[in-house]
Design an enzyme around this catalytic site. Structure first.
Site, PDB file in Angstrom:
ATOM      1  N   TYR A  11       0.829  -1.221   0.000  1.00  0.00           N
ATOM      2  CA  TYR A  11       0.000   0.000   0.000  1.00  0.00           C
ATOM      3  C   TYR A  11       0.866   1.277   0.000  1.00  0.00           C
ATOM      4  CZ  TYR A  11      -3.409   3.382   1.905  1.00  0.00           C
ATOM      5  OH  TYR A  11      -4.202   4.479   2.135  1.00  0.00           O
ATOM      6  N   ASP A  58      12.323 -12.182  -1.154  1.00  0.00           N
ATOM      7  CA  ASP A  58      12.199 -11.812   0.245  1.00  0.00           C
ATOM      8  C   ASP A  58      13.411 -10.957   0.594  1.00  0.00           C
ATOM      9  OD1 ASP A  58      12.370 -12.069   3.210  1.00  0.00           O
ATOM     10  OD2 ASP A  58      10.656 -13.403   2.873  1.00  0.00           O
ATOM     11  N   SER A 124       6.155   3.999  12.806  1.00  0.00           N
ATOM     12  CA  SER A 124       4.736   4.205  13.094  1.00  0.00           C
ATOM     13  C   SER A 124       4.571   5.017  14.366  1.00  0.00           C
ATOM     14  CB  SER A 124       4.069   2.839  13.282  1.00  0.00           C
ATOM     15  OG  SER A 124       2.797   2.995  13.848  1.00  0.00           O
ATOM     16  N   THR A 126       2.699   4.331  16.465  1.00  0.00           N
ATOM     17  CA  THR A 126       2.446   3.357  17.529  1.00  0.00           C
ATOM     18  C   THR A 126       3.607   3.307  18.533  1.00  0.00           C
ATOM     19  OG1 THR A 126       1.592   1.139  17.903  1.00  0.00           O
ATOM     20  CG2 THR A 126       3.389   1.310  16.361  1.00  0.00           C
ATOM     21  N   TYR A 149       3.567  -5.938  16.979  1.00  0.00           N
ATOM     22  CA  TYR A 149       3.849  -5.156  15.770  1.00  0.00           C
ATOM     23  C   TYR A 149       4.492  -3.817  16.155  1.00  0.00           C
ATOM     24  CZ  TYR A 149       2.684  -1.416  12.523  1.00  0.00           C
ATOM     25  OH  TYR A 149       2.743  -0.292  11.755  1.00  0.00           O
ATOM     26  N   LYS A 153       8.471  -2.236  15.552  1.00  0.00           N
ATOM     27  CA  LYS A 153       8.836  -0.934  14.969  1.00  0.00           C
ATOM     28  C   LYS A 153       9.789  -0.187  15.910  1.00  0.00           C
ATOM     29  CE  LYS A 153       6.432  -0.898  11.123  1.00  0.00           C
ATOM     30  NZ  LYS A 153       7.104  -0.959   9.837  1.00  0.00           N
ATOM     31  N   ARG A 231      -8.218   9.918  15.526  1.00  0.00           N
ATOM     32  CA  ARG A 231      -6.924   9.636  14.917  1.00  0.00           C
ATOM     33  C   ARG A 231      -6.550  10.742  13.939  1.00  0.00           C
ATOM     34  NH1 ARG A 231      -7.441   6.522  18.353  1.00  0.00           N
ATOM     35  NH2 ARG A 231      -7.135   4.272  18.391  1.00  0.00           N
ATOM     36  N   ARG A 292     -12.195  -1.826  21.413  1.00  0.00           N
ATOM     37  CA  ARG A 292     -11.263  -2.864  20.959  1.00  0.00           C
ATOM     38  C   ARG A 292     -10.043  -2.842  21.882  1.00  0.00           C
ATOM     39  NH1 ARG A 292      -9.016  -2.306  14.824  1.00  0.00           N
ATOM     40  NH2 ARG A 292      -8.132  -0.391  15.706  1.00  0.00           N
TER      41      ARG A 292
HETATM   42  C1  UD1 Z   1      -3.514   0.759  13.831  1.00  0.00           C
HETATM   43  C2  UD1 Z   1      -2.269   0.488  14.620  1.00  0.00           C
HETATM   44  C3  UD1 Z   1      -1.155   1.315  14.058  1.00  0.00           C
HETATM   45  C4  UD1 Z   1      -1.003   1.071  12.573  1.00  0.00           C
HETATM   46  C5  UD1 Z   1      -2.321   1.411  11.901  1.00  0.00           C
HETATM   47  C6  UD1 Z   1      -2.290   1.189  10.406  1.00  0.00           C
HETATM   48  C7  UD1 Z   1      -1.978   0.291  17.080  1.00  0.00           C
HETATM   49  C8  UD1 Z   1      -2.576   0.561  18.406  1.00  0.00           C
HETATM   50  N1  UD1 Z   1      -2.599   0.776  16.006  1.00  0.00           N
HETATM   51  O1  UD1 Z   1      -3.891   2.102  14.121  1.00  0.00           O
HETATM   52  O2  UD1 Z   1       0.027   0.996  14.706  1.00  0.00           O
HETATM   53  O3  UD1 Z   1       0.013   1.861  12.054  1.00  0.00           O
HETATM   54  O4  UD1 Z   1      -3.334   0.590  12.462  1.00  0.00           O
HETATM   55  O5  UD1 Z   1      -2.185  -0.155  10.081  1.00  0.00           O
HETATM   56  O6  UD1 Z   1      -0.968  -0.339  17.010  1.00  0.00           O
HETATM   57  N2  UD1 Z   1     -12.236   1.476  14.290  1.00  0.00           N
HETATM   58  C9  UD1 Z   1     -13.576   1.171  14.400  1.00  0.00           C
HETATM   59  N3  UD1 Z   1     -14.059   0.120  13.670  1.00  0.00           N
HETATM   60  C10 UD1 Z   1     -13.274  -0.632  12.836  1.00  0.00           C
HETATM   61  C11 UD1 Z   1     -11.895  -0.309  12.734  1.00  0.00           C
HETATM   62  C12 UD1 Z   1     -11.411   0.745  13.478  1.00  0.00           C
HETATM   63  O7  UD1 Z   1     -14.313   1.816  15.134  1.00  0.00           O
HETATM   64  O8  UD1 Z   1     -13.770  -1.584  12.214  1.00  0.00           O
HETATM   65  C13 UD1 Z   1     -11.697   2.635  15.035  1.00  0.00           C
HETATM   66  C14 UD1 Z   1     -10.614   2.298  16.028  1.00  0.00           C
HETATM   67  O9  UD1 Z   1     -11.134   1.965  17.280  1.00  0.00           O
HETATM   68  C15 UD1 Z   1      -9.821   3.615  16.039  1.00  0.00           C
HETATM   69  C16 UD1 Z   1      -9.986   4.136  14.605  1.00  0.00           C
HETATM   70  O10 UD1 Z   1     -11.141   3.507  14.094  1.00  0.00           O
HETATM   71  O11 UD1 Z   1     -10.415   4.544  16.926  1.00  0.00           O
HETATM   72  C17 UD1 Z   1      -8.805   3.829  13.714  1.00  0.00           C
HETATM   73  O12 UD1 Z   1      -8.518   2.447  13.775  1.00  0.00           O
HETATM   74  P1  UD1 Z   1      -7.497   1.748  12.753  1.00  0.00           P
HETATM   75  O13 UD1 Z   1      -7.799   2.181  11.366  1.00  0.00           O
HETATM   76  O14 UD1 Z   1      -7.508   0.284  13.052  1.00  0.00           O
HETATM   77  O15 UD1 Z   1      -6.085   2.373  13.134  1.00  0.00           O
HETATM   78  P2  UD1 Z   1      -5.338   2.450  14.544  1.00  0.00           P
HETATM   79  O16 UD1 Z   1      -5.853   1.451  15.495  1.00  0.00           O
HETATM   80  O17 UD1 Z   1      -5.315   3.871  14.970  1.00  0.00           O
END
Ligand code: UD1
Length: 342
Positions: A11, A58, A124, A126, A149, A153, A231, A292
């Site tokens: 990506y 790889d 990241s 993170t 993960y 990093k 975010r 989550r």
């Molecule tokens: C996660 C990782 C981050 C990584 C990023 C991109 C952690 C804690 N987070 O970020 O390191 O770089 O993915 O791969 O390590 N949400 C929903 N419903 C969903 C999916 C997400 O409500 O189905 C919410 C989550 O609770 C959050 C927001 O949307 O508040 C963003 O979530 P997500 O896109 O998964 O990214 P992060 O968790 O911030």
């Protein structure tokens, strides 16, 4: 100049490859296609009108990497290869540590062997864990990532910092991405997660296109304006342009330098859902479910260092993000799978 991108069929890597090609660089992509598609590289070539050398291998195959570096006269490496699924990393920590760390060690050994010592690394936000203060600056303490993960990093950042400290010929950029989303505005390349998406934006677009029924919003009781998680969503093309700038700056100035790549704006889950409806006309069916595990309430970048030192800023806002993510999803409802080269 010739740049090698590890994970260049993925990506972030594919969008970065496009930006580099369009800026006139020769690009070599090395990718094992574990979570990526050959078709992405073909489409980047079409968009850029330029050929890319694709090496299916790889990155842990150090000899192949070393010979690609010398054969093509590579000047710098952008290292995007790695596993990135947070949930899977908790279930399979060994796989994550082994893959992400071995890959980086092998890459650096190959680079050292042939004397290519300019490296841009995909890190990241993170690494900050749950930051005490927002927006988070690069000087904030690196925290306690909630999953393997994130730890991988952070460990790689440490390794690269040590490598550069021991040998000042190395020039290394550590780029702390916030939440990369969106797609190239053509809709030809974008994010193509395998299986059920873990991340918000691909899940939302798959609901809109009818591949999923309902978005689960993880938590409605955070201490944020509307109770949902906040975010810093950054358009993947802005992020890709940040790589190009960072590569220039470290090539000129040397050292091991850290930059946040974010917008400085926080957006809640419900604001994403609203923006989606506003921009595309498609309402997203959602329901609020429990939080989550491992999620934090809010995260947002202080982007000033990157603005000042890289002369870069994220230019695309939430509406462009949603518009481009939707265009990609609508034109490629099954991702790259629908293409004849798969
Ligand atoms: C996660 C990782 C981050 C990584 C990023 C991109 C952690 C804690 N987070 O970020 O390191 O770089 O993915 O791969 O390590 N949400 C929903 N419903 C969903 C999916 C997400 O409500 O189905 C919410 C989550 O609770 C959050 C927001 O949307 O508040 C963003 O979530 P997500 O896109 O998964 O990214 P992060 O968790 O911030």
């Amino acid at each position: 100049m010739t740049i090698l991108i590890t994970g260049g069929a993925g990506y972030v890597g594919s969008h970065t490859a496009l930006v580099l090609c369009q800026a006139g660089y020769d690009v070599i992509v090395i990718d094992n296609l574990v979570n990526a598609s050959r078709e992405a590289v073909v489409r980047v070539e079409q968009l850029a009108g330029r050929r890319i050398v694709f090496v299916e291998a790889d990155v842990r195959d150090s000899d192949t990497v070393a010979s690609a570096l010398t054969r093509y006269g590579v000047d710098a490496v952008i290292h995007c290869a790695g596993l990135k699924a947070v949930g899977e990393s908790t279930e399979r920590p060994l796989l994550y540590y082994q893959t992400n760390i071995d890959t980086t060690l092998s890459l650096c050994s190959a680079m050292e062997r042939v004397g290519v010592k300019t490296l841009v690394f995909s890190s990241s936000a993170t690494v900050y864990g749950d930051p005490d203060e927002l927006p988070v600056t690069e000087n904030a303490p690196v925290g306690w990532p909630s999953n393997p993960y994130g730890w991988s990093k952070l460990m790689i950042e440490r390794i690269l910092t040590d490598v550069q400290a021991a040998d000042s010929d190395w020039s290394i950029a550590l780029l702390r991405y916030f939440n990369p989303v969106g797609a190239h505005e053509s809709g030809r390349i974008g994010e193509d997660p395998k299986g059920i998406p873990n991340n918000l934006m691909p899940f939302v677009t798959q609901v809109a296109v009818g591949r999923r029924a309902t978005l689960s919003v993880f938590g409605g009781d955070y201490a944020t304006a509307d109770g949902t998680g906040v975010r810093d969503y950054i358009h993947v093309m802005d992020l890709a342009e940040g790589h190009l700038r960072a590569m220039h700056v470290i090539a000129e100035r040397g050292g091991c330098r850290v930059w946040n790549l974010g917008t400085g704006r926080g957006t809640s889950v419900l604001e994403v859902v609203e923006a989606f409806k506003r921009v595309t006309g498609r309402p997203i069916d959602y329901r609020i479910v429990p939080r989550r595990a491992g999620d934090i309430a809010a995260c947002c970048a202080a982007p000033e260092r990157a603005q000042a030192e890289l002369d870069w800023r994220a230019r695309r806002g939430l509406d462009a993000i949603v518009r481009d993510a939707w265009r990609w999803q609508r034109q490629n409802p099954e991702g790259y799978m629908g293409s004849d080269r798969e």
